[in-house]
Design an enzyme around this catalytic site. Sequence first.
Site, short mmCIF file in Angstrom:
data_model
loop_
_atom_site.label_atom_id
_atom_site.label_comp_id
_atom_site.label_asym_id
_atom_site.label_seq_id
_atom_site.Cartn_x
_atom_site.Cartn_y
_atom_site.Cartn_z
N THR A 391 0.83 -1.15 0.00
CA THR A 391 0.00 0.00 0.00
C THR A 391 0.89 1.23 0.00
O THR A 391 2.03 1.15 0.46
CB THR A 391 -0.86 -0.08 1.29
OG1 THR A 391 -1.55 -1.32 1.23
CG2 THR A 391 -1.77 1.08 1.47
N ASN A 411 -2.31 -4.55 -2.53
CA ASN A 411 -2.33 -5.41 -1.33
C ASN A 411 -0.90 -5.73 -0.96
O ASN A 411 -0.18 -4.86 -0.49
CB ASN A 411 -3.19 -6.65 -1.49
CG ASN A 411 -3.36 -7.36 -0.15
OD1 ASN A 411 -3.28 -6.71 0.89
ND2 ASN A 411 -3.54 -8.66 -0.13
N SER A 463 -7.60 -1.75 5.68
CA SER A 463 -7.06 -0.98 6.81
C SER A 463 -6.61 0.40 6.36
O SER A 463 -6.12 1.19 7.18
CB SER A 463 -5.87 -1.70 7.43
OG SER A 463 -6.28 -2.95 7.95
N1 GLY Z 1 -4.60 -4.41 1.28
C1 GLY Z 1 -4.39 -3.88 2.55
C2 GLY Z 1 -5.57 -3.11 3.05
O1 GLY Z 1 -6.33 -2.58 2.27
O2 GLY Z 1 -5.77 -3.04 4.21
#
Ligand code: GLY
Length: 583
Positions: A391, A411, A463
Amino acid sequence: MLPRFILVFTSMLMLAQPVITLAQAVNPAINPSLYKLNIQTPVISTEGMVATQDKIASRIGAQVLANGGNAVDAAVAVGFALAVAHQSAGNLGGGGFMLVYLAEEDRTIAIDYREVAPLAAHRDMYLDEQGNVDIRKTRFSFASAGVPGTVLGLHHALSNYGTITWQQAIAPAIKLASEGFLMPYDFSSQLHMYKNRLSRHPATKDVYYGDDGTPIAPSELFVQEDLARTLKMISDEGPDAFYHGEIADMIVAEMERGEGIITHEDLATYSVRERETVRGTYRGYDIVSMPPPSSGGLHIIQMLNILENFNLSKMGAGSAASYHVMAEAMRYAYADRAVHLGDPDFYDVPVGWITSKEYGAELAAKIDMNRARPSSEVSAGTPTPHDSPNTTHFSIADKFGNVVSNTYTLNLSYGSGLMITGAGFIMNDEMDDFSAKPGVMNAYRLIGNEANSIEAGKVPLSSMSPTIVFKDGKPFMLSGGAGGSQIISATLQNIINVIDFDMNIAEAVNFPRIHHQWKPDKLYLQPGISPDTQAILRQYGHDLSVWEYFGRTASVAIEDGVFFGVADPRAIGGSAEAPDQID
Ligand code: GLY
């Protein structure tokens, strides 16, 4: 730009009178706490700020601001630039969340351009014959990909809130891909680190590795012809090239060759969602953040509501007491996350209850300042009716008062590691953010349940926590970051370090962090926390563990027209750049 004589004058003042700060010399009316010269100082400008995890992208964004563009223009240019220069997370094949504050309208917009589960997705799609989750399939196959949202998300932002043309916003990225850039040290080292993942598919291997399998070396020119052509198609034809045209054909062909399930219909029906922001207050500041399907905003507000009941400032930054109380707040928030959070279009997320002051106070009352409560004694709360309603992150502020706080991702680092043949970009593995089986941990050791089960068209829980803190109605601080489950706790600590511990934004970001996510029942520590503090935390009953990384944030603080930027030092290559300070 701050005139040189002021800097010299200020240095003299600093020698003679240490309490006089740089900002006081520039503008005595400014709150000195943000500017005090300390071990770390942010980049400072009066013209705007772009903080990202990549220096090339930050400079591209700052140039857009220097040309008179607004924060959204810069954000879209940065979004495309990161897709070329910061490919562990910058992307065309992923998705994310963008918060835009428009000064003229005094309004914050939350744009959800996260990936959605393809129409053929279903609850048990990743279970093998024994009923176990097949991790290769959830993380490293084309079947791990959700329908990408980045191209349409950036288009939505620019066409609704930007001022430059689509072609102008993409042009720097096309140039970067077609003319190339010198391979940065950290990018090259990641190609070594992730060689297994990135060599499995010929399309990825051909881009990153020579015939003998050697990764592109630091300082070697890195040209990406396929990606340049893809970007040119997107520039010329708009998002249709990606969702309906030649790029869509390439994606679907790749899915059919591999085990992917994204179809033409999935791409053609993808849409961007504008959502209501989540809002809270903390010690007189207003907190505005991303709503579900992000869990970040909700839980940052929840934890701030808990922590408001404690005198953190008196405990002191870095004290065992402050780390303990933050860890306990995190324990309760992540327990709720595991049960109550999911895509609000599919699951009734109790937003008002989780973000209420009453629930914060209730959880605060359960915290014992002398003892870590084992996670086995903590479970998600029961919602009561309530009537209030890898991210990468970048934070951008323009001189017109607009700001953008954006987080987007593939991700895991480099997503599935699988490129679309001929298109030069990697597909996400965002489906791993769903709960593939209740109670089974995902890549970030996060547990999920029914709320986050897999369904066609549903958005996996995230997150990502792009956040704006307002002071007296004006943007005061932008933050957010990378790091999976640690994004939430890292962003929380940035806010607390500024508001409670009176740190400038650079100190706040650089300060050693902790992380607790309920299960596993461990208090993760970053190196730099003193052995004495660790000993006290052990006495409280915490099971301490050092984790590899602690969120990588990009943050901007703003006060009285002065901008302060910092990129997280936990990753190589980030930078904060000001429009008046680029060559
Ligand atoms: N792929 C990590 C998140 O969106 O939390």
